[in-house]
Design an enzyme around this catalytic site. Structure first.
Site, PDB file in Angstrom:
ATOM      1  N   ASP A   1      29.505  60.187   1.702  1.00 24.09           N
ATOM      2  CA  ASP A   1      29.211  59.883   3.115  1.00 24.09           C
ATOM      3  C   ASP A   1      28.224  58.717   3.205  1.00 24.09           C
ATOM      4  O   ASP A   1      28.374  57.819   4.032  1.00 24.09           O
ATOM      5  CB  ASP A   1      28.642  61.132   3.790  1.00 24.09           C
TER       6      ASP A   1
ATOM      7  N   HIS B   1      27.594  68.604   4.362  1.00 22.40           N
ATOM      8  CA  HIS B   1      28.704  67.687   4.095  1.00 22.40           C
ATOM      9  C   HIS B   1      29.915  68.203   4.882  1.00 22.40           C
ATOM     10  O   HIS B   1      30.743  68.957   4.381  1.00 22.40           O
ATOM     11  CB  HIS B   1      29.030  67.622   2.602  1.00 22.40           C
TER      12      HIS B   1
HETATM   13  P1  NAX Z   1      42.814  68.838  -5.962  1.00 19.44           P
HETATM   14  O1  NAX Z   1      43.430  69.972  -5.208  1.00 19.44           O
HETATM   15  O2  NAX Z   1      43.641  67.651  -6.321  1.00 19.44           O
HETATM   16  O3  NAX Z   1      42.188  69.396  -7.318  1.00 19.44           O
HETATM   17  C1  NAX Z   1      41.424  70.545  -7.382  1.00 19.44           C
HETATM   18  C2  NAX Z   1      41.647  71.147  -8.740  1.00 19.44           C
HETATM   19  O4  NAX Z   1      40.747  72.237  -8.874  1.00 19.44           O
HETATM   20  C3  NAX Z   1      43.069  71.706  -8.923  1.00 19.44           C
HETATM   21  O5  NAX Z   1      43.626  71.175 -10.113  1.00 19.44           O
HETATM   22  C4  NAX Z   1      42.838  73.200  -9.022  1.00 19.44           C
HETATM   23  O6  NAX Z   1      43.762  73.844  -9.894  1.00 19.44           O
HETATM   24  C5  NAX Z   1      41.422  73.241  -9.577  1.00 19.44           C
HETATM   25  N1  NAX Z   1      40.738  74.517  -9.372  1.00 19.44           N
HETATM   26  C6  NAX Z   1      40.849  75.380  -8.331  1.00 19.44           C
HETATM   27  N2  NAX Z   1      40.104  76.471  -8.553  1.00 19.44           N
HETATM   28  C7  NAX Z   1      39.491  76.281  -9.737  1.00 19.44           C
HETATM   29  C8  NAX Z   1      38.606  77.073 -10.512  1.00 19.44           C
HETATM   30  N3  NAX Z   1      38.225  78.279 -10.122  1.00 19.44           N
HETATM   31  N4  NAX Z   1      38.183  76.568 -11.680  1.00 19.44           N
HETATM   32  C9  NAX Z   1      38.597  75.367 -12.129  1.00 19.44           C
HETATM   33  N5  NAX Z   1      39.449  74.576 -11.435  1.00 19.44           N
HETATM   34  C10 NAX Z   1      39.888  75.042 -10.267  1.00 19.44           C
HETATM   35  O7  NAX Z   1      41.530  68.433  -5.132  1.00 19.44           O
HETATM   36  P2  NAX Z   1      40.652  67.102  -5.234  1.00 19.44           P
HETATM   37  O8  NAX Z   1      41.202  66.097  -4.302  1.00 19.44           O
HETATM   38  O9  NAX Z   1      40.454  66.734  -6.650  1.00 19.44           O
HETATM   39  O10 NAX Z   1      39.290  67.625  -4.567  1.00 19.44           O
HETATM   40  C11 NAX Z   1      38.495  68.597  -5.189  1.00 19.44           C
HETATM   41  C12 NAX Z   1      37.448  69.142  -4.242  1.00 19.44           C
HETATM   42  O11 NAX Z   1      36.569  68.099  -3.836  1.00 19.44           O
HETATM   43  C13 NAX Z   1      38.014  69.720  -2.935  1.00 19.44           C
HETATM   44  O12 NAX Z   1      37.333  70.930  -2.651  1.00 19.44           O
HETATM   45  C14 NAX Z   1      37.642  68.677  -1.906  1.00 19.44           C
HETATM   46  O13 NAX Z   1      37.541  69.226  -0.617  1.00 19.44           O
HETATM   47  C15 NAX Z   1      36.334  68.200  -2.441  1.00 19.44           C
HETATM   48  N6  NAX Z   1      35.843  66.911  -1.956  1.00 19.44           N
HETATM   49  C16 NAX Z   1      34.514  66.805  -1.759  1.00 19.44           C
HETATM   50  C17 NAX Z   1      33.933  65.619  -1.354  1.00 19.44           C
HETATM   51  C18 NAX Z   1      32.462  65.511  -1.146  1.00 19.44           C
HETATM   52  O14 NAX Z   1      32.042  64.436  -0.675  1.00 19.44           O
HETATM   53  N7  NAX Z   1      31.632  66.497  -1.418  1.00 19.44           N
HETATM   54  C19 NAX Z   1      34.768  64.423  -1.111  1.00 19.44           C
HETATM   55  C20 NAX Z   1      36.098  64.475  -1.765  1.00 19.44           C
HETATM   56  C21 NAX Z   1      36.762  65.810  -1.762  1.00 19.44           C
HETATM   57  O15 NAX Z   1      37.401  66.000  -0.542  1.00 19.44           O
END
Ligand code: NAX
Length: 324
Positions: A156, A184
């Site tokens: 952000d 966030h």
């Molecule tokens: P994706 O859905 O592409 O990847 C997430 C991965 O996490 C998947 O491969 C899934 O199998 C894995 N996963 C789920 N549960 C798990 C667990 N218990 N242990 C290990 N792995 C697990 O999402 P992606 O685009 O890579 O985003 C990941 C996270 O970042 C999301 O929650 C998203 O909302 C968050 N974000 C946070 C941001 C921030 O500024 N704080 C910005 C970017 C993003 O949106």
């Protein structure tokens, strides 16, 4: 060598983040690293494909790769933990259900970090809702100091800096002290009152009307705009912000700047509830400690918006109180 745990290794953020860590963008080109990558069982084969590519890059600094589905095995001796993995919100899913579902992940990962991580571990939560996930993780790791837990608002901040620079027609490096307060989420408060552009207050350089009515919304809605354009949520920019977050944690902050970081609120100087993970402007001191910048004067506008963001975090905490 530093051991870096990363969760959600098969996900889209990590398709960028892992490669940048391995190439030295996290801790520098002279620090060898081991990657400890966690995934859930249905995606472990996808992660194996990512590992093949990591190997094929022949990164000189990448000395070891550990993968697995059990955080108690994967988090062994890690010095940093970037908790990216979380479930995305599916169609029709209520925000509350997402918070509860993801909350459970961070109970287990907190316990695993507590049992297995190196004592100096620094934990950065990216997976959403990152502030509340971080609070859960921290409470489930009672032997790790609470000042070693952080959640990410750097994306952000970076977005805000980029918008200010574009509007003022300057470089992003000309923009300083761009604080994000609060959660966030869409209630985050990008603080344009204290941001500086080439050493001047942003409100002296840009119109207050644009700052209040266009800029803030643009920052708050940038995630949605990227999904609309790309069909997927931000990934490379999120990875970049995670690297920036860790860089800011391990390097002294220049005197004329701040960085935004969500951290534990206990004894915070702004009277925010004492048991939240909240974004403040921060500075990393020479001894490595992180200090919330004090005495930033809140305008009535900031006070009102920050109160709303705090309210949202209190509501999130209420939903997951049983997980703390
Ligand atoms: P994706 O859905 O592409 O990847 C997430 C991965 O996490 C998947 O491969 C899934 O199998 C894995 N996963 C789920 N549960 C798990 C667990 N218990 N242990 C290990 N792995 C697990 O999402 P992606 O685009 O890579 O985003 C990941 C996270 O970042 C999301 O929650 C998203 O909302 C968050 N974000 C946070 C941001 C921030 O500024 N704080 C910005 C970017 C993003 O949106």
């Amino acid at each position: 060598m530093k051991r870096i745990a990363v969760t959600g290794g098969a996900g889209q953020i990590n398709y960028n983040l892992l490669f940048r860590i391995a190439s030295g963008d996290l801790l520098g080109k002279d620090v060898p690293v081991a990657l400890h990558i966690l995934e859930v069982p249905p995606f472990i084969d996808v992660l194996k494909g990512v590992v093949m590519e990591l190997n094929d890059c022949c990164f000189p600094l990448l000395q070891e790769i550990v993968i697995g589905t059990d955080p108690f095995e994967v988090f062994e001796d890690v010095n940093f933990a970037l908790l990216v993995g979380a479930k995305p919100r599916s169609k029709g899913m209520e925000r509350k259900d997402l918070i509860l579902d993801n909350g459970k992940i961070f109970v287990e990962q907190g316990k695993a970090l507590n049992a297995k991580a190196a004592k100096d571990v620094k934990v950065v939560v990216v997976g959403n809702p990152c502030n509340t996930n971080c609070l859960i993780c921290m409470h489930n790791a009672p032997d790790i100091s609470k000042d070693q837990f952080f959640a990410m608002t750097r994306l952000d901040e970076n977005r805000a800096k980029a918008f200010l620079a574009q509007e003022a027609k300057v470089l992003t490096t000309d923009v300083k002290k761009m604080a994000i307060w609060g959660n966030h989420s869409k209630t985050q408060v990008p603080d344009f009152f204290h941001a500086e552009i080439q050493g001047k207050k942003a409100i002296e350089v840009l119109s207050e009307d644009w700052l209040k009515n266009t800029f803030v919304e643009k920052v708050q809605n940038r995630g949605g705009a990227i999904i609309e354009a790309r069909g997927k949520s931000s990934a490379a920019s999120a990875a970049s912000a995670a690297l920036d977050t860790v860089f800011s944690l391990v390097s002294t902050t220049p005197e004329d700047d701040w960085h935004s970081l969500c951290l534990y609120t206990k004894n915070n100087p702004y009277n925010i509830d004492n048991d939240l993970i909240f974004s403040f402007p921060c500075r990393t001191l020479e001894d490595g400690s992180i200090k919330i910048i004090e005495a930033v004067e809140w305008t009535p506008y900031l006070e009102e918006k920050i109160a709303l963001s705090q309210k949202e975090l209190l509501e999130e905490r209420e939903m997951i109180a049983h997980l703390l």
